[in-house]
Write a protein that holds these residues in place. Structure first.
Motif, mmCIF file in Angstrom:
data_model
loop_
_atom_site.group_PDB
_atom_site.id
_atom_site.type_symbol
_atom_site.label_atom_id
_atom_site.label_comp_id
_atom_site.label_asym_id
_atom_site.label_seq_id
_atom_site.Cartn_x
_atom_site.Cartn_y
_atom_site.Cartn_z
ATOM 1 N N GLU A 15 35.818 46.863 36.926
ATOM 2 C CA GLU A 15 35.571 45.579 36.265
ATOM 3 C C GLU A 15 35.227 44.568 37.341
ATOM 4 O OE1 GLU A 15 37.926 44.148 33.089
ATOM 5 O OE2 GLU A 15 38.679 46.132 32.580
ATOM 6 N N ALA A 16 34.212 43.764 37.067
ATOM 7 C CA ALA A 16 33.783 42.767 38.040
ATOM 8 C C ALA A 16 33.292 41.524 37.333
ATOM 9 C CB ALA A 16 32.664 43.339 38.913
ATOM 10 N N GLU A 17 33.500 40.396 37.984
ATOM 11 C CA GLU A 17 32.937 39.137 37.493
ATOM 12 C C GLU A 17 31.538 38.995 38.056
ATOM 13 O OE1 GLU A 17 33.539 34.313 38.040
ATOM 14 O OE2 GLU A 17 35.249 35.639 38.370
ATOM 15 N N VAL A 18 30.605 38.543 37.226
ATOM 16 C CA VAL A 18 29.241 38.319 37.702
ATOM 17 C C VAL A 18 29.242 37.079 38.589
ATOM 18 C CG1 VAL A 18 26.848 37.888 37.068
ATOM 19 C CG2 VAL A 18 28.260 39.398 35.644
ATOM 20 N N LEU A 19 29.083 37.307 39.883
ATOM 21 C CA LEU A 19 29.050 36.234 40.874
ATOM 22 C C LEU A 19 27.609 35.802 41.123
ATOM 23 C CD1 LEU A 19 31.525 37.857 43.425
ATOM 24 C CD2 LEU A 19 32.059 36.205 41.612
ATOM 25 N N GLU A 20 27.436 34.626 41.714
ATOM 26 C CA GLU A 20 26.088 34.132 41.997
ATOM 27 C C GLU A 20 25.301 35.122 42.859
ATOM 28 O OE1 GLU A 20 23.821 30.165 43.666
ATOM 29 O OE2 GLU A 20 25.920 30.016 43.038
ATOM 30 N N SER A 21 25.997 35.772 43.796
ATOM 31 C CA SER A 21 25.332 36.739 44.686
ATOM 32 C C SER A 21 24.802 37.962 43.942
ATOM 33 C CB SER A 21 26.304 37.199 45.780
ATOM 34 O OG SER A 21 27.425 37.851 45.198
ATOM 35 N N MET A 22 25.255 38.172 42.711
ATOM 36 C CA MET A 22 24.867 39.338 41.910
ATOM 37 C C MET A 22 23.755 39.021 40.905
ATOM 38 S SD MET A 22 28.816 40.438 41.192
ATOM 39 C CE MET A 22 28.528 41.884 40.192
#
Length: 134
Positions: A15-22
């Motif tokens: 599980e991951a949060e969509v970060l700006e870098s992604m």
């Protein structure tokens, strides 16, 4: 440990949060502030290799060799995405996976993915030897 321990159906979820870098904008794959396809594929590969890593012998790893990815829906910046890889076949050193990704609202992607089991030291030695071609 032996590769015989590789069990069809083995799963791993990230599980991951969509970060700006992604985002597509940051990855250079588009202008939208949503989860970029390359970032999604990286999460899918991570789930696949982590699913089998505990079953490999010392000094072994896996490398991705094929991916057929359907990116079905956008996941906005700040939203969580859940990626689950399932081992579907083992053919000697070739491992096949089916991978799905969901955000809170819906299924956002699915992929077929193949990885090969490698001897890490031999693999890196061969890769490094290519520098002699420069």
């Amino acid at each position: 440990k032996t590769m015989a321990e590789l069990k069809i159906g083995t799963e791993y979820t990230i599980e991951a949060e969509v970060l700006e870098s992604m985002t597509a904008r940051q990855m250079g794959s588009g202008q939208a502030e949503v989860l970029a396809t390359p970032s999604l594929l990286a999460l899918m590969e991570q789930a696949a290799w982590k699913s089998v890593a505990p079953m490999l012998e010392e000094g072994q790893s896996t490398v991705g060799t094929f991916a057929a990815l359907k990116h079905l829906a956008a996941t906005p910046l700040g939203m969580q995405v859940r990626v689950t890889a399932r081992l579907t076949a083992v053919d000697r050193r070739k491992l096949s996976f089916f991978i799905e990704a969901f955000d809170a609202a819906e299924k956002v992607a699915e992929a077929e993915h193949e990885r090969f089991v490698i001897d890490s030291a031999k693999f890196m030695a061969k890769a490094e030897s290519k520098k002699q071609c420069e």
